[in-house]
Design a protein around this motif. Sequence first.
Motif, mmCIF file in Angstrom:
data_model
loop_
_atom_site.group_PDB
_atom_site.id
_atom_site.type_symbol
_atom_site.label_atom_id
_atom_site.label_comp_id
_atom_site.label_asym_id
_atom_site.label_seq_id
_atom_site.Cartn_x
_atom_site.Cartn_y
_atom_site.Cartn_z
ATOM 1 N N PHE A 1 -5.451 14.572 -41.373
ATOM 2 C CA PHE A 1 -5.808 14.821 -39.942
ATOM 3 C C PHE A 1 -5.203 14.705 -38.952
ATOM 4 C CE2 PHE A 1 -8.085 12.298 -36.098
ATOM 5 C CZ PHE A 1 -9.560 12.549 -36.839
ATOM 6 N N ALA A 2 -4.117 14.127 -38.629
ATOM 7 C CA ALA A 2 -3.195 13.925 -37.924
ATOM 8 C C ALA A 2 -2.844 15.369 -37.911
ATOM 9 C CB ALA A 2 -2.253 12.789 -38.541
ATOM 10 N N ARG A 3 -2.796 15.885 -38.820
ATOM 11 C CA ARG A 3 -2.440 17.592 -38.359
ATOM 12 C C ARG A 3 -2.687 18.692 -37.619
ATOM 13 N NH1 ARG A 3 0.743 18.919 -43.922
ATOM 14 N NH2 ARG A 3 2.569 18.729 -42.425
ATOM 15 N N SER A 4 -4.481 17.871 -38.427
ATOM 16 C CA SER A 4 -5.598 19.109 -38.286
ATOM 17 C C SER A 4 -5.917 18.989 -36.451
ATOM 18 C CB SER A 4 -6.505 18.821 -39.064
ATOM 19 O OG SER A 4 -6.504 19.093 -39.920
ATOM 20 N N HIS A 5 -5.815 17.997 -36.494
ATOM 21 C CA HIS A 5 -6.379 17.099 -34.703
ATOM 22 C C HIS A 5 -5.024 16.086 -34.418
ATOM 23 C CE1 HIS A 5 -10.528 17.313 -36.586
ATOM 24 N NE2 HIS A 5 -9.992 17.039 -38.187
ATOM 25 N N MET A 6 -3.767 16.779 -34.591
ATOM 26 C CA MET A 6 -2.660 16.518 -33.671
ATOM 27 C C MET A 6 -3.109 16.169 -31.950
ATOM 28 S SD MET A 6 0.686 15.891 -35.034
ATOM 29 C CE MET A 6 2.158 16.345 -33.917
ATOM 30 N N ASN A 7 -3.333 16.419 -31.027
ATOM 31 C CA ASN A 7 -3.227 15.545 -29.664
ATOM 32 C C ASN A 7 -4.596 14.801 -29.532
ATOM 33 O OD1 ASN A 7 -1.458 17.735 -28.877
ATOM 34 N ND2 ASN A 7 -2.687 19.350 -28.161
ATOM 35 N N LEU A 8 -5.328 14.992 -30.160
ATOM 36 C CA LEU A 8 -6.646 14.037 -29.789
ATOM 37 C C LEU A 8 -5.769 12.879 -31.159
ATOM 38 C CD1 LEU A 8 -9.900 15.897 -30.670
ATOM 39 C CD2 LEU A 8 -9.114 14.512 -29.220
ATOM 40 N N TRP A 9 -4.983 12.647 -32.622
ATOM 41 C CA TRP A 9 -4.591 12.059 -32.574
ATOM 42 C C TRP A 9 -3.671 10.398 -31.600
ATOM 43 C CZ3 TRP A 9 0.006 12.488 -34.924
ATOM 44 C CH2 TRP A 9 0.778 10.887 -36.236
ATOM 45 N N SER A 10 -2.866 11.742 -31.485
ATOM 46 C CA SER A 10 -1.441 11.549 -30.944
ATOM 47 C C SER A 10 -1.670 10.636 -29.805
ATOM 48 C CB SER A 10 -0.856 12.615 -30.039
ATOM 49 O OG SER A 10 0.072 13.785 -31.300
ATOM 50 N N ALA A 11 -3.298 11.098 -29.126
ATOM 51 C CA ALA A 11 -3.935 10.364 -27.824
ATOM 52 C C ALA A 11 -4.091 8.745 -27.819
ATOM 53 C CB ALA A 11 -5.042 10.832 -26.993
ATOM 54 N N ILE A 12 -4.371 8.835 -29.143
ATOM 55 C CA ILE A 12 -4.556 7.561 -29.551
ATOM 56 C C ILE A 12 -3.504 5.927 -29.690
ATOM 57 C CG2 ILE A 12 -5.652 5.696 -31.100
ATOM 58 C CD1 ILE A 12 -6.902 8.064 -33.030
ATOM 59 N N PHE A 13 -2.566 6.732 -29.731
ATOM 60 C CA PHE A 13 -0.940 5.982 -29.438
ATOM 61 C C PHE A 13 -0.291 6.628 -28.354
ATOM 62 C CE2 PHE A 13 -1.829 7.213 -34.241
ATOM 63 C CZ PHE A 13 -2.505 5.832 -34.846
ATOM 64 N N ASP A 14 -0.437 7.232 -27.247
ATOM 65 C CA ASP A 14 0.431 7.528 -26.113
ATOM 66 C C ASP A 14 0.073 6.726 -25.209
ATOM 67 O OD1 ASP A 14 2.018 8.714 -28.259
ATOM 68 O OD2 ASP A 14 1.007 10.877 -27.751
ATOM 69 N N HIS A 15 -1.619 6.570 -25.688
ATOM 70 C CA HIS A 15 -2.187 6.042 -24.141
ATOM 71 C C HIS A 15 -1.630 4.717 -24.175
ATOM 72 C CE1 HIS A 15 -6.064 4.368 -22.130
ATOM 73 N NE2 HIS A 15 -5.117 5.026 -20.844
ATOM 74 N N ARG A 16 -1.396 4.603 -22.471
ATOM 75 C CA ARG A 16 -1.144 2.934 -22.364
ATOM 76 C C ARG A 16 -1.696 2.774 -20.957
ATOM 77 N NH1 ARG A 16 0.846 4.125 -26.458
ATOM 78 N NH2 ARG A 16 3.468 3.503 -26.415
ATOM 79 N N MET A 17 -2.469 1.725 -20.590
ATOM 80 C CA MET A 17 -3.413 1.659 -19.580
ATOM 81 C C MET A 17 -2.847 0.926 -18.504
ATOM 82 S SD MET A 17 -6.485 1.342 -21.235
ATOM 83 C CE MET A 17 -7.742 -0.589 -19.837
#
Length: 199
Positions: A98-114
């Motif tokens: 999943f991470a490999r196929s949706h790299m940017n969307l997956w990364s956004a889960i962990f990169d987003h900061r309020m």
Amino acid sequence: MAGKREAQRQALKDRLFEAARARIEQQGLGNLRARDLTTDAGCALGGLYSAYEDMDDLVLQVNAATLRSLGASLEEAATSDAEPAERLVGLGLNYLDFARSHMNLWSAIFDHRMQNGREIPSWYNEEQKVLFAHIGKSLLALQPDMAMEDLSIRVRTLFAAVHGIVSIGLREKIIGLPQDKIASEVEAIIRLLVRGAKD
């Protein structure tokens, strides 16, 4: 009249959501800009803030949808008839795929900061539980006498181990693994941790 206004507002929300999702998918979270989104959605800048509380709210909505897609992709491995250890391996490999196929969307889960140190809303914390729910069921089958508090910690430990390999490997950090070794190392670390769980 109120119904028509609500329908228009929902249509705007949908357009902004799709614009944000597409921008994140194509360019990554770091390149997400309000003015680009409103241009893509065909609305004024103020329209964004009438549809969503702020950019954080919109990003969380996109991330929640990604988490639901991830949960669906993990479901097959989680509900297979395989032994618990094999289900855990399947979950880890599906997570990598999943991470490999949706790299940017997956990364956004962990990169987003309020912004401004705001707390993550409780509804989003509920969405994040998909990262742990399936792991817990298989671990509990391996260690049915484990206290729930200990199980919760072990679930997070296993997730952190797999996520670390996937994240560092796919982002090609200095200590990252060769791309063709990530899957085998995900499987190896899960088997090591499962072996320890059986002891």
